[in-house]
Design a protein around this motif. Structure first.
Motif, PDB file in Angstrom:
ATOM      1  N   LEU A  18      28.333  33.380 -35.721  1.00  0.00           N
ATOM      2  CA  LEU A  18      28.922  34.154 -34.623  1.00  0.00           C
ATOM      3  C   LEU A  18      30.347  34.579 -34.951  1.00  0.00           C
ATOM      4  N   ASP A  19      30.631  35.859 -34.755  1.00  0.00           N
ATOM      5  CA  ASP A  19      31.960  36.413 -34.980  1.00  0.00           C
ATOM      6  C   ASP A  19      32.755  36.290 -33.679  1.00  0.00           C
ATOM      7  N   LYS A  20      33.746  35.410 -33.676  1.00  0.00           N
ATOM      8  CA  LYS A  20      34.499  35.150 -32.444  1.00  0.00           C
ATOM      9  C   LYS A  20      35.320  36.363 -32.001  1.00  0.00           C
ATOM     10  N   GLU A  21      35.757  37.173 -32.965  1.00  0.00           N
ATOM     11  CA  GLU A  21      36.494  38.389 -32.594  1.00  0.00           C
ATOM     12  C   GLU A  21      35.572  39.364 -31.860  1.00  0.00           C
ATOM     13  N   GLN A  22      34.336  39.469 -32.336  1.00  0.00           N
ATOM     14  CA  GLN A  22      33.370  40.332 -31.648  1.00  0.00           C
ATOM     15  C   GLN A  22      33.047  39.782 -30.259  1.00  0.00           C
ATOM     16  N   MET A  23      32.941  38.472 -30.148  1.00  0.00           N
ATOM     17  CA  MET A  23      32.701  37.870 -28.830  1.00  0.00           C
ATOM     18  C   MET A  23      33.866  38.154 -27.887  1.00  0.00           C
ATOM     19  N   ALA A  24      35.101  38.058 -28.383  1.00  0.00           N
ATOM     20  CA  ALA A  24      36.271  38.351 -27.557  1.00  0.00           C
ATOM     21  C   ALA A  24      36.261  39.807 -27.092  1.00  0.00           C
ATOM     22  N   ARG A  25      35.880  40.726 -27.985  1.00  0.00           N
ATOM     23  CA  ARG A  25      35.791  42.140 -27.607  1.00  0.00           C
ATOM     24  C   ARG A  25      34.725  42.346 -26.538  1.00  0.00           C
ATOM     25  N   ALA A  26      33.602  41.663 -26.699  1.00  0.00           N
ATOM     26  CA  ALA A  26      32.520  41.794 -25.720  1.00  0.00           C
ATOM     27  C   ALA A  26      32.972  41.314 -24.344  1.00  0.00           C
ATOM     28  N   VAL A  27      33.654  40.185 -24.300  1.00  0.00           N
ATOM     29  CA  VAL A  27      34.147  39.663 -23.023  1.00  0.00           C
ATOM     30  C   VAL A  27      35.135  40.642 -22.398  1.00  0.00           C
ATOM     31  N   MET A  28      36.016  41.198 -23.210  1.00  0.00           N
ATOM     32  CA  MET A  28      36.994  42.168 -22.710  1.00  0.00           C
ATOM     33  C   MET A  28      36.296  43.390 -22.110  1.00  0.00           C
ATOM     34  N   LEU A  29      35.288  43.906 -22.791  1.00  0.00           N
ATOM     35  CA  LEU A  29      34.558  45.070 -22.288  1.00  0.00           C
ATOM     36  C   LEU A  29      33.841  44.753 -20.979  1.00  0.00           C
ATOM     37  N   LEU A  30      33.236  43.581 -20.907  1.00  0.00           N
ATOM     38  CA  LEU A  30      32.505  43.199 -19.694  1.00  0.00           C
ATOM     39  C   LEU A  30      33.455  42.969 -18.519  1.00  0.00           C
ATOM     40  N   CYS A  31      34.633  42.450 -18.799  1.00  0.00           N
ATOM     41  CA  CYS A  31      35.626  42.259 -17.729  1.00  0.00           C
ATOM     42  C   CYS A  31      36.030  43.598 -17.114  1.00  0.00           C
ATOM     43  N   ALA A  32      36.170  44.609 -17.950  1.00  0.00           N
ATOM     44  CA  ALA A  32      36.674  45.905 -17.489  1.00  0.00           C
ATOM     45  C   ALA A  32      35.579  46.821 -16.940  1.00  0.00           C
ATOM     46  N   ALA A  33      34.322  46.493 -17.205  1.00  0.00           N
ATOM     47  CA  ALA A  33      33.238  47.419 -16.877  1.00  0.00           C
ATOM     48  C   ALA A  33      32.940  47.455 -15.378  1.00  0.00           C
ATOM     49  N   PRO A  34      32.905  48.661 -14.779  1.00  0.00           N
ATOM     50  CA  PRO A  34      32.479  48.773 -13.387  1.00  0.00           C
ATOM     51  C   PRO A  34      30.974  48.588 -13.232  1.00  0.00           C
ATOM     52  N   ARG A  35      30.241  48.801 -14.339  1.00  0.00           N
ATOM     53  CA  ARG A  35      28.785  48.645 -14.313  1.00  0.00           C
ATOM     54  C   ARG A  35      28.325  48.080 -15.654  1.00  0.00           C
ATOM     55  N   ILE A  36      27.402  47.115 -15.597  1.00  0.00           N
ATOM     56  CA  ILE A  36      26.855  46.497 -16.807  1.00  0.00           C
ATOM     57  C   ILE A  36      25.338  46.609 -16.766  1.00  0.00           C
ATOM     58  N   ASP A  37      24.772  47.281 -17.766  1.00  0.00           N
ATOM     59  CA  ASP A  37      23.318  47.357 -17.910  1.00  0.00           C
ATOM     60  C   ASP A  37      22.868  46.429 -19.026  1.00  0.00           C
ATOM     61  N   TRP A  38      21.694  45.817 -18.846  1.00  0.00           N
ATOM     62  CA  TRP A  38      21.092  44.981 -19.880  1.00  0.00           C
ATOM     63  C   TRP A  38      19.722  45.556 -20.215  1.00  0.00           C
ATOM     64  N   TYR A  39      19.486  45.847 -21.485  1.00  0.00           N
ATOM     65  CA  TYR A  39      18.240  46.460 -21.927  1.00  0.00           C
ATOM     66  C   TYR A  39      17.510  45.525 -22.890  1.00  0.00           C
ATOM     67  N   GLY A  40      16.234  45.239 -22.609  1.00  0.00           N
ATOM     68  CA  GLY A  40      15.444  44.397 -23.513  1.00  0.00           C
ATOM     69  C   GLY A  40      13.977  44.420 -23.148  1.00  0.00           C
ATOM     70  N   LEU A  41      13.119  44.257 -24.146  1.00  0.00           N
ATOM     71  CA  LEU A  41      11.673  44.230 -23.939  1.00  0.00           C
ATOM     72  C   LEU A  41      11.123  42.843 -24.250  1.00  0.00           C
ATOM     73  N   GLY A  42      10.031  42.472 -23.594  1.00  0.00           N
ATOM     74  CA  GLY A  42       9.372  41.202 -23.888  1.00  0.00           C
ATOM     75  C   GLY A  42      10.284  40.006 -23.650  1.00  0.00           C
ATOM     76  N   ALA A  43      10.384  39.118 -24.661  1.00  0.00           N
ATOM     77  CA  ALA A  43      11.239  37.938 -24.540  1.00  0.00           C
ATOM     78  C   ALA A  43      12.703  38.333 -24.363  1.00  0.00           C
ATOM     79  N   SER A  44      13.101  39.457 -24.950  1.00  0.00           N
ATOM     80  CA  SER A  44      14.478  39.941 -24.772  1.00  0.00           C
ATOM     81  C   SER A  44      14.713  40.368 -23.327  1.00  0.00           C
TER      82      SER A  44
END
Length: 288
Positions: free
Chosen positions: A121-147
């Motif tokens: 796991l890349d912790k810098e990428q995780m930090a960026r992901a958290v930052m984006l999710l904090c700022a997002a007015p809307r979050i979509d999750w896309y996945g098929l089957g088990a995802s």
């Protein structure tokens, strides 16, 4: 978990998307880790019958900055664990196993899925992901089957902190939702292989809308990983067709928990009221 496995894990996970020459280097290195750690880049290129440029590309494909970074990581890992050969391996579903064995094997596989994912796991990428999710007015999750199950779990968690969040688990709904995203919105695309056609179609629409994308996937060179703004890698071998997507699902669910906790911690003063209200609402229903 033994750290020495982190190098082996990177090689194993990257091999399906390596070039032919990179695979040649990988196949030389895999059974000779202890020997390779003492080699110069010139020696490794000569012994693997490739070139120094090919060895360098191999190192970068594994996520290392260069050959020295690869050797330092390998040396540190091997020095931390001298019993790699005796390590227990993943075990698939087998006919006739008693329940005690099944409990032990499934639990072991799940633990290793989480541990191996943490090793890549890349912790810098995780930090960026958290930052984006904090700022997002809307979050979509896309996945098929088990995802898709992972996406449903994420929706349930992020709704608790009053995030506008929804899981989309079929191709048509993903494409419809992605087409309506705005530039500050975020789509999290979940695919173990990173090659699922419906997910890649959704990614194309996300990018066209100017929204941000986060990929949860196994392969760093998959079309999904290469096209997303942020990549959160998992690492877990799906042992055979019998066990399905158990390992990848557990690893992805753990990443969802990390993302949720990261956002909740970063915005705690703003969201603690929502956590309390949703907790009280659910508790009161359970008492009835």
């Amino acid at each position: 978990m033994a750290q020495s496995n982190s190098v082996e894990i990177r090689i194993r996970d990257a091999k399906p998307t390596m070039t032919r020459v990179e695979k040649t280097v990988a196949e030389y290195v895999e059974p000779r880790l202890a020997t390779v750690k003492s080699m110069s880049i010139k020696q490794l290129a000569h012994n693997s019958r490739t070139s120094e440029a090919s060895v360098l590309r191999f190192c970068k494909t594994l996520g290392y900055r260069g050959y020295r970074d690869f050797i330092l990581s390998l040396s540190a890992a091997l020095g931390s664990d001298e019993s790699v050969a005796e390590e227990r391996r993943y075990t698939d579903i087998r006919p006739g196993d008693d329940l005690a064995t099944i409990i032990e094997n499934v639990s072991f596989n799940n633990r290793r899925s989480i541990e191996e994912t943490l090793s890549v796991l890349d912790k810098e990428q995780m930090a960026r992901a958290v930052m984006l999710l904090c700022a997002a007015p809307r979050i979509d999750w896309y996945g098929l089957g088990a995802s898709g199950i992972v996406c449903a779990d994420a929706q349930q968690k992020f709704m608790r902190i009053n995030k506008r969040c929804q899981a989309f688990v079929d191709g048509h709904s993903m494409q419809t939702a992605a087409a309506l995203l705005k530039s500050w919105d975020v789509a999290v695309l979940v695919s173990n292989s990173g090659t699922t056609a419906e997910i890649l179609d959704a990614l194309e629409l996300v990018r066209a809308a100017g929204a941000k994308s986060i990929a949860l996937t196994r392969y760093s060179k998959s079309p999904l990983a290469l096209g997303a703004d942020v990549v959160l890698r998992i690492s877990t071998p799906e042992v055979t067709f019998r066990s399905g997507a158990m390992g990848s699902r557990i690893a992805m669910l753990n990443l969802v928990d990390i993302l949720f906790s990261g956002v909740a911690s970063a915005q705690y003063d703003e969201i603690k009221e929502y956590l309390e209200r949703t907790h009280d609402a659910l508790s009161s229903r359970h008492r009835e």
